[in-house]
Design a protein around this motif. Structure first.
Motif, PDB file in Angstrom:
ATOM      1  N   LEU A 255       0.804  -1.221   0.000  1.00 18.82           N
ATOM      2  CA  LEU A 255       0.000   0.000   0.000  1.00 18.82           C
ATOM      3  C   LEU A 255       0.843   1.281   0.000  1.00 18.82           C
ATOM      4  N   LEU A 256       2.158   1.152   0.177  1.00 18.10           N
ATOM      5  CA  LEU A 256       3.022   2.342   0.257  1.00 18.10           C
ATOM      6  C   LEU A 256       2.881   3.258  -0.953  1.00 18.10           C
ATOM      7  N   PRO A 257       2.995   2.765  -2.196  1.00 20.49           N
ATOM      8  CA  PRO A 257       2.855   3.693  -3.334  1.00 20.49           C
ATOM      9  C   PRO A 257       1.480   4.326  -3.427  1.00 20.49           C
ATOM     10  N   VAL A 258       0.446   3.577  -3.033  1.00 21.46           N
ATOM     11  CA  VAL A 258      -0.915   4.120  -3.051  1.00 21.46           C
ATOM     12  C   VAL A 258      -1.031   5.270  -2.065  1.00 21.46           C
ATOM     13  N   VAL A 259      -0.498   5.082  -0.862  1.00 25.32           N
ATOM     14  CA  VAL A 259      -0.562   6.115   0.173  1.00 25.32           C
ATOM     15  C   VAL A 259       0.214   7.355  -0.263  1.00 25.32           C
ATOM     16  N   LEU A 260       1.399   7.161  -0.837  1.00 27.24           N
ATOM     17  CA  LEU A 260       2.213   8.303  -1.267  1.00 27.24           C
ATOM     18  C   LEU A 260       1.521   9.098  -2.372  1.00 27.24           C
ATOM     19  N   MET A 261       0.920   8.392  -3.339  1.00 25.17           N
ATOM     20  CA  MET A 261       0.244   9.094  -4.443  1.00 25.17           C
ATOM     21  C   MET A 261      -1.031   9.783  -3.983  1.00 25.17           C
ATOM     22  N   LEU A 262      -1.771   9.138  -3.083  1.00 20.22           N
ATOM     23  CA  LEU A 262      -2.964   9.780  -2.539  1.00 20.22           C
ATOM     24  C   LEU A 262      -2.591  10.986  -1.678  1.00 20.22           C
ATOM     25  N   GLY A 263      -1.489  10.873  -0.931  1.00 23.71           N
ATOM     26  CA  GLY A 263      -1.027  12.000  -0.113  1.00 23.71           C
ATOM     27  C   GLY A 263      -0.692  13.208  -0.967  1.00 23.71           C
ATOM     28  N   LYS A 264      -0.062  12.962  -2.099  1.00 25.75           N
ATOM     29  CA  LYS A 264       0.258  14.048  -3.031  1.00 25.75           C
ATOM     30  C   LYS A 264      -1.019  14.736  -3.501  1.00 25.75           C
ATOM     31  N   ALA A 265      -2.022  13.940  -3.888  1.00 30.42           N
ATOM     32  CA  ALA A 265      -3.281  14.510  -4.373  1.00 30.42           C
ATOM     33  C   ALA A 265      -3.983  15.298  -3.277  1.00 30.42           C
ATOM     34  N   LEU A 266      -3.949  14.788  -2.054  1.00 33.37           N
ATOM     35  CA  LEU A 266      -4.616  15.460  -0.933  1.00 33.37           C
ATOM     36  C   LEU A 266      -3.964  16.798  -0.617  1.00 33.37           C
ATOM     37  N   VAL A 267      -2.630  16.822  -0.600  1.00 26.82           N
ATOM     38  CA  VAL A 267      -1.917  18.076  -0.318  1.00 26.82           C
ATOM     39  C   VAL A 267      -2.191  19.097  -1.418  1.00 26.82           C
ATOM     40  N   GLU A 268      -2.272  18.656  -2.665  1.00 32.44           N
ATOM     41  CA  GLU A 268      -2.580  19.572  -3.774  1.00 32.44           C
ATOM     42  C   GLU A 268      -3.939  20.214  -3.590  1.00 32.44           C
ATOM     43  N   LEU A 269      -4.905  19.441  -3.094  1.00 31.09           N
ATOM     44  CA  LEU A 269      -6.249  19.970  -2.896  1.00 31.09           C
ATOM     45  C   LEU A 269      -6.312  20.926  -1.712  1.00 31.09           C
ATOM     46  N   VAL A 270      -5.585  20.599  -0.642  1.00 31.33           N
ATOM     47  CA  VAL A 270      -5.654  21.396   0.593  1.00 31.33           C
ATOM     48  C   VAL A 270      -4.765  22.634   0.518  1.00 31.33           C
ATOM     49  N   VAL A 271      -3.506  22.455   0.104  1.00 26.10           N
ATOM     50  CA  VAL A 271      -2.544  23.556   0.098  1.00 26.10           C
ATOM     51  C   VAL A 271      -2.691  24.411  -1.160  1.00 26.10           C
ATOM     52  N   ASP A 272      -2.715  23.750  -2.328  1.00 26.13           N
ATOM     53  CA  ASP A 272      -2.901  24.417  -3.617  1.00 26.13           C
ATOM     54  C   ASP A 272      -1.925  25.575  -3.814  1.00 26.13           C
ATOM     55  N   ASP A 273      -0.636  25.326  -3.495  1.00 18.37           N
ATOM     56  CA  ASP A 273       0.405  26.334  -3.688  1.00 18.37           C
ATOM     57  C   ASP A 273       1.686  25.631  -4.132  1.00 18.37           C
ATOM     58  N   PRO A 274       1.963  25.641  -5.446  1.00 16.86           N
ATOM     59  CA  PRO A 274       3.138  24.932  -5.958  1.00 16.86           C
ATOM     60  C   PRO A 274       4.448  25.367  -5.328  1.00 16.86           C
ATOM     61  N   GLU A 275       4.489  26.576  -4.767  1.00 20.25           N
ATOM     62  CA  GLU A 275       5.718  27.075  -4.139  1.00 20.25           C
ATOM     63  C   GLU A 275       5.838  26.660  -2.682  1.00 20.25           C
ATOM     64  N   SER A 276       4.803  26.070  -2.126  1.00 18.78           N
ATOM     65  CA  SER A 276       4.835  25.637  -0.736  1.00 18.78           C
ATOM     66  C   SER A 276       5.838  24.500  -0.550  1.00 18.78           C
ATOM     67  N   GLY A 277       6.576  24.563   0.574  1.00 21.23           N
ATOM     68  CA  GLY A 277       7.582  23.538   0.845  1.00 21.23           C
ATOM     69  C   GLY A 277       6.986  22.153   0.949  1.00 21.23           C
ATOM     70  N   ILE A 278       5.875  22.037   1.683  1.00 19.58           N
ATOM     71  CA  ILE A 278       5.272  20.718   1.877  1.00 19.58           C
ATOM     72  C   ILE A 278       4.713  20.163   0.583  1.00 19.58           C
ATOM     73  N   GLN A 279       4.154  21.046  -0.272  1.00 22.34           N
ATOM     74  CA  GLN A 279       3.620  20.556  -1.538  1.00 22.34           C
ATOM     75  C   GLN A 279       4.745  20.130  -2.468  1.00 22.34           C
ATOM     76  N   ARG A 280       5.868  20.819  -2.439  1.00 22.45           N
ATOM     77  CA  ARG A 280       6.994  20.431  -3.273  1.00 22.45           C
ATOM     78  C   ARG A 280       7.538  19.068  -2.861  1.00 22.45           C
ATOM     79  N   VAL A 281       7.547  18.822  -1.542  1.00 26.46           N
ATOM     80  CA  VAL A 281       8.014  17.523  -1.040  1.00 26.46           C
ATOM     81  C   VAL A 281       7.057  16.413  -1.465  1.00 26.46           C
ATOM     82  N   THR A 282       5.756  16.643  -1.255  1.00 27.41           N
ATOM     83  CA  THR A 282       4.772  15.611  -1.600  1.00 27.41           C
ATOM     84  C   THR A 282       4.673  15.407  -3.112  1.00 27.41           C
TER      85      THR A 282
END
Length: 465
Positions: A255-282
């Motif tokens: 489930l690791l790749p599924v969790v990582l890819m879903l985490g990326k999508a979730l952060v994009e929806l919540v943060v929605d700032d490509p310059e944000s440090g956490i979004q760049r990491v995810t």
């Protein structure tokens, strides 16, 4: 779709390599697909060669110069393999580690030990869905069939009551949930967001697999009541191992790749700032390449080393996992070449022009196209690739969620009514010891239920997203 969007898309698109009218282009598309269908079904030509020849035929019927047709095909092939080839390879490695280490068996045994009676069909769905995430459909069948037969025999269950839920779990994962090749190719062709497609794919997959699996298996067991064939009970892959990975570590790895890819999508929806440090990491760790690569590296320890594999054994397992996917990569690449040829001869623009007057919803149109190609060729992968190439231009003005739903509509259509021109049909028939008629009443109907229920839920989601 507004005329402005059409003009914008046309301006951004590659210049077409032919200047014929829409009528001739339509004939060229039908002729190209007909060539592919005839080569695969009538003459039993490998799908890679059929797609290659079909692409050249498409260009010829569309009046495109042969040299430009070849460039379009090879460009599309290269781009597609570059986009999804590595992901398919990483998925194959993870699946091989899961099977050879006994991790898959650990998941099976743990869940079955806690299930019984009426819960057994639901347990089989869960097992097949979890194991089916990193495995190709055919590999999943080979891995699960011994378990299905053993459970049916020892528990005195109807073979269909146990087998149909397992097959449904594998098939739904194969058609609707990346990182399987079909969804990955459609995502690449349409330009959909992988994380969003994965999330919506799981959302559609859950009710679909319940209806096509445990619910339908009640009826399938009444229609076809046969015992588990003794001759098809081979030894399980991990019986020669002294130890095998733990349940928790195995599930976490899968489930690791599924969790990582879903985490990326979730952060994009919540943060929605490509310059944000956490979004760049995810964005980095949640990209398909890194997510699957991380799972493979982790799997070498949590699966390979945990099973007592030496470095040489792990290296050998990785090497053996890559050979069987050569054909898949070539088919996927040739499908990408066919898709690019479609676009370069102007079919994408033709569909944009015609679709302005269509009353049929785009998602339903994509499903119908995939259904038609699936019925004709018997290949879910060919159906997905071809349908994605045809409807990709319609995704230009779609929202992120609707582009993801377009991928799922194609995936659902690609599973419709598997019959005698599908290798999976014969695989299921032989393993379960059924006649052609019995296989149609069980496997083929199950595939159709998955397809129809899947598009139903996709259409419902399109109304609320």
């Amino acid at each position: 779709m507004t005329s402005l969007s059409v003009e914008t898309l046309a301006a951004d698109a590659t210049e077409t390599i032919t200047s014929v009218g829409n009528a001739q282009l339509g004939i060229a598309v039908l002729a190209g697909i007909a060539v592919i269908v005839l080569l695969i079904t009538k003459f039993k030509v490998h799908a890679f060669l059929a797609l290659t020849i079909g692409s050249l035929a498409l260009g010829a019927f569309a009046g495109a110069p042969l040299d430009k047709t070849i460039v379009s095909f090879t460009t599309g092939l290269g781009t597609t393999v570059a986009g999804v080839g590595v992901l398919i390879a990483l998925g194959a490695i993870l699946g091989k580690l899961l099977a050879d280490s006994g991790g898959a068996d650990e998941i099976v045994d743990t869940i079955l030990a806690k299930a019984g009676g009426r819960a057994m069909p639901w347990a089989m769905v869960l097992i097949a869905s979890v194991i089916g995430l990193p495995l190709f459909f055919e590999v999943g069948i080979v891995l699960l069939i011994p378990v299905v037969l053993l459970v049916a025999k020892r528990g005195n269950y109807s073979l269909m009551r146990i087998g149909i839920p397992a097959l449904a779990g594998l098939s739904v994962m194969h058609g609707l949930v990346p990182p399987h090749p079909g969804p990955l190719v459609a995502i690449d062709a349409i330009g959909a967001n992988l994380g969003v497609t994965l999330a919506l794919g799981v959302l559609v997959a859950i009710p679909t697999v319940i209806i096509a699996g445990p619910v339908f298996s009640r009826y399938a067991a009444r229609w076809v009541d046969i015992p588990a064939p003794e001759k098809m009970m081979p030894a399980r892959p991990s019986e020669d191992l002294d130890r095998r990975p733990g349940f928790g570590a195995t599930v976490t790895t899968v489930l690791l790749p599924v969790v990582l890819m879903l985490g990326k999508a979730l952060v994009e929806l919540v943060v929605d700032d490509p310059e944000s440090g956490i979004q760049r990491v995810t964005d980095f760790i949640g990209s398909p390449l890194i997510a699957l690569l991380a799972a493979v590296i982790v799997g070498m320890f949590t699966l390979g080393r945990a099973a007592g594999f030496t470095k040489d054994r792990i290296s050998s397992t990785v090497e053996k996992s890559l050979a069987p996917i050569a054909g898949i990569l070539l088919i996927v690449g040739a499908g990408g070449g066919f898709k690019t040829t479609l676009i370069d001869v102007g079919v994408g623009q033709m569909i944009l022009d015609l679709s302005k007057n269509w009353a049929i919803p785009t998602l339903l149109l994509a499903w119908l196209i995939a259904v038609a190609i699936r019925l004709a060729t018997g290949s879910a992968t060919v159906a997905t690739i071809s349908a994605a190439g045809l409807v990709a231009p319609l995704a230009a003005d779609m929202s992120t969620s609707h582009a993801a739903l377009l991928v799922l509509a194609i995936g659902a259509g690609s599973l419709f009514f598997s019959h005698v021109n599908d290798a999976g049909f014969w695989l299921v028939k032989e393993y379960f010891g059924m006649s052609v008629g019995q296989t149609i009443k069980t496997w083929s109907v199950m595939e159709t239920i998955i397809s129809v229920v899947g598009i139903g839920f996709v259409m419902l989601l399109s109304l609320v997203l």
